[in-house]
Enzyme design. Structure first.
Site, PDB file in Angstrom:
ATOM      1  N   ASP A  86     -19.272  -3.602  -8.835  1.00  0.00           N
ATOM      2  CA  ASP A  86     -20.394  -3.658  -7.880  1.00  0.00           C
ATOM      3  C   ASP A  86     -21.676  -3.263  -8.596  1.00  0.00           C
ATOM      4  O   ASP A  86     -21.795  -2.143  -9.090  1.00  0.00           O
ATOM      5  CB  ASP A  86     -20.102  -2.709  -6.707  1.00  0.00           C
ATOM      6  N   HIS A  93     -11.567  -9.359 -27.748  1.00  0.00           N
ATOM      7  CA  HIS A  93     -10.320  -8.818 -27.201  1.00  0.00           C
ATOM      8  C   HIS A  93      -9.800  -7.637 -28.008  1.00  0.00           C
ATOM      9  O   HIS A  93      -9.042  -6.807 -27.489  1.00  0.00           O
ATOM     10  CB  HIS A  93      -9.257  -9.924 -27.121  1.00  0.00           C
TER      11      HIS A  93
END
Length: 449
Positions: free
Chosen positions: A380, A163
């Site tokens: 995608d 993170h």
């Protein structure tokens, strides 16, 4: 039901994937927002993709692995390792060692997970490549990715990212870059920008705001919920068009510009507090992420993928929150959001440096992050957009996730985790409040005719 899904996963050995080309060897300091102690962990995400008959014979694991290697040329700090310097300051040593990659096969189909994919994803532990070795973030790979082929010829792509390296918008930017390269692009559409110095503390520091997000409530041990509670149960709320319209009916005219996030977060905070049955005088809080992108002048550059957010905090006595109307909670949330200005963001960085990069406080606090606009659903890899993209699970901290219900309606999913008795009360409070607001909506419709 999805909660009853059981399956087996056969995994290959995890391997390091280095950048496809030589990359610079240098030290890159993280920002003073990046390296706060509360972000020194790995956050995860998962994407589900259906089979595309036109990609018959193409192995998604091979495609993603090759694209990852190419993406690391542009995002070469992601192929490095974090080091800790004097005073606890973190830097990225751009070693080019690479990210960790794993491929796997599971004897389960996407449809087996149910009509609506939502956290917690059953068996998500087997679909994630877990960071190995001791805890912490120093001297470990910064990014882990697993591609799992499913028996329906669909697949999942999951990740674990340090993170300190990226917030939700930043990791989605990186994942989109992998997807673009997987689909044949020569380079990411948005070139990555480091620029962590833009979110550094001033020299000398100058804290100009109060930062309750890092200050504990009185008697923090006096809480009604703990991550160590083995009896916690999970439930997902869905706020579709009719629920949002009902909430809007409960908004006073002076607050007509409040956002969907404000309304949902305020209602959930109120009902959650009622369900946990805190003492009337207990201070309770809601803490949520406010994105710095768009809060600065000049703005952060396009392509910035570091942590660019602050926590807004609203607080009140539990008795006040529970006994006063919905608009009271809504006003507190809206006021807290408005308080996070460009100067507030700078003050956060200064505060973190002055106080030794403390962790944010969590006692008697509802933590929520809106990831509806992060773009998880747009990643995608050449098989089209996924049927789900987002966190695999949610515990005491939760999210607003863009989703559809079984009827195909667009809406917001809010996972919730509470002790079993509190969960029953919580669901009842949510239903009661929405029903009350629907009565207002129906009355207005009658008056209009």
């Amino acid at each position: 039901m999805a909660s009853l899904v059981t399956f087996k996963v056969r995994r290959s050995e995890a391997v390091l994937v280095p950048p496809a080309e030589p990359t610079p060897r240098e030290l890159k300091p993280l920002s003073d927002l990046d390296d706060q102690r509360g972000l020194r962990f790995y956050r995860s995400g998962i994407h589900f993709y259906k089979n595309d008959p036109s990609r018959e014979g193409t192995d998604p694991a091979e495609v993603v692995r090759a694209a990852l290697a190419r993406a690391l040329v542009f995002y070469y700090p992601m192929a490095g390792r974090i080091r800790e310097e004097a005073g606890g300051k973190l830097v990225v040593d751009c070693t080019g060692e690479g990210a960790m990659f794993m491929e796997a096969d599971a004897d389960v189909a996407i449809d087996d997970f149910g009509d609506v994919l939502a956290p917690p994803i059953p068996g998500h532990e087997m679909l994630l490549c877990e960071p190995e070795g001791a805890g912490g973030v120093v001297d470990r790979p910064l990014f882990y990715i697993q591609v799992t082929r499913l028996k329906c010829r669909g697949f999942t792509v999951s990740f674990q990212v340090n993170h300190c390296m990226a917030d939700a918008a930043g990791v989605v930017q990186f994942m989109k870059a992998i997807g673009e390269l997987a689909r044949g692009a020569a380079a990411p559409a948005v070139p990555p920008v480091w620029a962590r110095d833009l979110l550094a503390a001033r020299r000398p520091t100058c804290v100009t705001r109060r930062h309750p997000e890092y200050e504990e409530v009185a008697d923090p041990a006096d809480d009604r919920i703990s991550p160590a509670d083995a009896q916690l149960v999970r439930h997902c709320l869905f706020f579709g068009p009719s629920e949002v319209a009902a909430l809007r009916a409960g908004v006073p005219a002076r607050m007509s510009r409040c956002s969907r996030f404000d309304m949902i977060a305020a209602l959930v905070w109120k009902c959650r507090t009622e369900a946990l049955q805190y003492e009337r005088e207990n201070e309770v809080r809601i803490q949520f992420v406010v994105n710095a992108r768009g809060k600065r002048d000049p703005p952060l550059p396009a392509g910035f993928y570091g942590n660019a957010f602050a926590f807004a905090v609203a607080s009140t006595a539990a008795g006040e929150l529970c006994e006063r109307p919905f608009e009271y909670a809504l006003e507190l949330v809206a006021k807290a959001k408005a308080s996070v200005t460009a100067e507030y963001m700078q003050s956060v960085a200064d505060y973190l440096v002055e106080r030794g990069r403390p962790r944010f406080a969590v006692a008697r606090t509802y933590l929520v992050s809106d990831i509806t606009n992060a773009g998880f659903g747009d990643v995608d890899f050449g098989w089209g957009k996924g049927v789900y993209g987002g966190p695999p699970t949610a515990n005491l901290a939760t999210f607003h996730i863009r989703s559809k219900n079984a009827k195909g309606e667009e809406g917001i999913l809010v996972p919730m985790c509470l002790p079993a008795p509190a969960m029953a009360r919580f669901q009842q409070e949510i239903a009661s409040n929405i029903a009350k607001m629907r009565t207002i909506l129906d009355h207005e419709a009658i008056q209009a005719h």
